[in-house]
Every structure is written in C-alpha cells, then in structure tokens.
Design an enzyme around this catalytic site. Structure first.
Site, short mmCIF file in Angstrom:
data_model
loop_
_atom_site.label_atom_id
_atom_site.label_comp_id
_atom_site.label_asym_id
_atom_site.label_seq_id
_atom_site.Cartn_x
_atom_site.Cartn_y
_atom_site.Cartn_z
N SER A 1 0.82 -1.21 0.00
CA SER A 1 0.00 0.00 0.00
C SER A 1 0.85 1.27 0.00
O SER A 1 1.99 1.27 0.48
CB SER A 1 -0.92 0.02 1.22
OG SER A 1 -1.73 -1.13 1.25
N GLN A 2 0.24 2.32 -0.50
CA GLN A 2 0.82 3.66 -0.48
C GLN A 2 1.19 4.05 0.96
O GLN A 2 0.47 3.69 1.90
CB GLN A 2 -0.30 4.57 -0.99
CG GLN A 2 -0.01 6.02 -1.05
CD GLN A 2 -1.24 6.77 -1.57
OE1 GLN A 2 -2.33 6.22 -1.68
NE2 GLN A 2 -1.05 8.01 -1.89
#
Ligand code: SAH
Length: 209
Positions: free
Chosen positions: A58-59
């Site tokens: 994930s970011q």
C-alpha cells in the site's frame, strides 16, 4: 532530503496526518527492503508498489492512516490479514507488543517472513493461509487490520477473535471503491462502525460456503 524523511513529511504536509507515534515508526523502517529489487528505486514514492503475484504494497499514507486508526499504545496483540511485503507488519511491530500476520500467497508469506527475520523484527509472526478463518491460537486480539479490500462482510471469525473493546480496521464495499471502516466491538456483543473515506485495494480472497 533523505527519502524516508521526505515520505514521512509528505504524509504530514500533503495528507495532514500528524501522528508522531505512527510517523516515527515509519521513519525507522527501511521500506525499500520490503520490495523486489527492481522496484527499489520507487519504494518511497507516494503510491503503491508492485510486489509480484499481482499484489501491491500500500501507499505510505494508507499504511500510516490504517495504523493511526488502530490507536496502538504498545501493549497490544495485533492480527494483520494480508502480509504482502511485510512492511505494514514491520510498522505495527514498533507500536504493538506482538503482531500476527497471515498471507494467502505462500511465496509472499515466505518472502516477508525472511525479510522481517533478517531485519530483526522478532515480535512479528507470519503464517501462510487464508485470514478468513482468523488465527485462533493467539486470539483474542486487541486489534485486527485487514489490508485487502473486502467485498461484502467482514468474516465472522475475525469479530469472534477480537477482544471486547477491540477495533478492526478494513477497507470494505462493492467494486473498486472501498470505504475505510473501523469497527469497535462493544460489551453487549454489538459493533460500532465508523467510516473514513474511499481507498483502493487488491481484493480480499474469500471462499464462499
Ligand atoms: N499489508 C501489505 C499489503 C499487501 S496487499 C503490505 O504491507 O505490503 C494485500 C495482501 O492481502 C496481498 O498480498 C494478498 O495476497 C493478501 N490477501 C488477499 N486475501 C487474503 C486472505 N483471504 N487471507 C490472507 N491474505 C490475503
């Protein structure tokens, strides 16, 4: 500027998430060590990073925000569903007592376990399998985090393995847009639900009965 410092200051300045606990944990973790070699150059970018097998890490902001929603104080036992690269588990390891994490893609589970071990995150325990059925052996958990997008309902077993007063954070909803949701398990067996905006995630793999 150091890439890690820049990443953390972006989370604070661009996204407005100002949690000193979460940000100092993220400052300590070498995010580049968790991505395949060919992605090392973009490990700290403001976006998700491919980790193979069709999955992504994930970011940074998403990792920070989900961690923030758990409100960890250092004494908790946390269950993560969706180990992926192992990065989120490493961040949790700095803020909780024990982290149990389950990954359905066996090769990713093995890879993450090796990286976490090599880096010395000894309070993270990785298991290969589906998180749909929880990890009963170490239950109950103070907090559960699902890092894949659930389509319909949170699997019941996960609520069963959550302590009273505990929280479960997951993206959930039909289709591409998932709503970041925090459930709190109340004393009367009910749950309180709070919603925190739209995020995009790889799908949570679920077996239908
Ligand atoms: N937390 C990860 C993000 C990984 S993306 C990180 O920090 O890198 C989500 C992961 O969830 C993927 O690796 C995917 O294989 C895994 N996943 C999807 N459904 C799952 C399930 N039912 N049980 C366990 N893992 C699952």
């Amino acid at each position: 500027m150091d890439k890690r410092v820049k990443m953390v200051s972006e989370i604070k300045e661009v996204y407005g998430l100002d949690s000193s606990e979460v940000l100092s944990a993220m400052l300590q973790i070498p995010r580049d060590a968790f991505v395949p070699k060919k992605e090392r150059g973009i490990a700290y970018q403001d976006g998700p990073v491919s980790i193979g097998y069709g999955q992504t890490m994930s970011q940074p902001y998403t990792v920070a925000f989900m961690t923030y929603l758990l409100s960890l104080k250092g004494r908790e036992r946390v269950l993560e569903i969706g180990t992926g690269s192992g990065y989120q588990a490493a961040v949790l390891s700095k803020l909780a007592k024990e982290v149990y994490t389950i990954e359905i893609v066996d090769k990713l589970a093995k890879r993450a376990e090796k990286i976490l071990g090599d880096l010395g995150y000894l309070n993270v325990h990785v298991r290969s399998g589906s998180g749909q059925w929880g990890w009963q052996e170490h239950a109950p958990y103070d907090a559960i985090i699902v890092t894949a997008g659930i389509e319909d309902e949170v699997p019941e077993e996960l609520f069963r393995e959550l302590k009273e007063g505990g929280v479960l954070v997951t993206p959930i909803g039909k289709g591409y847009n998932k709503v970041m949701t925090r459930y709190k398990k109340l004393k009367n067996g009910k749950t309180k639900k709070e919603k925190f905006g739209i995020f995009h995630f790889v799908p949570f793999v679920e077996e239908k009965n």
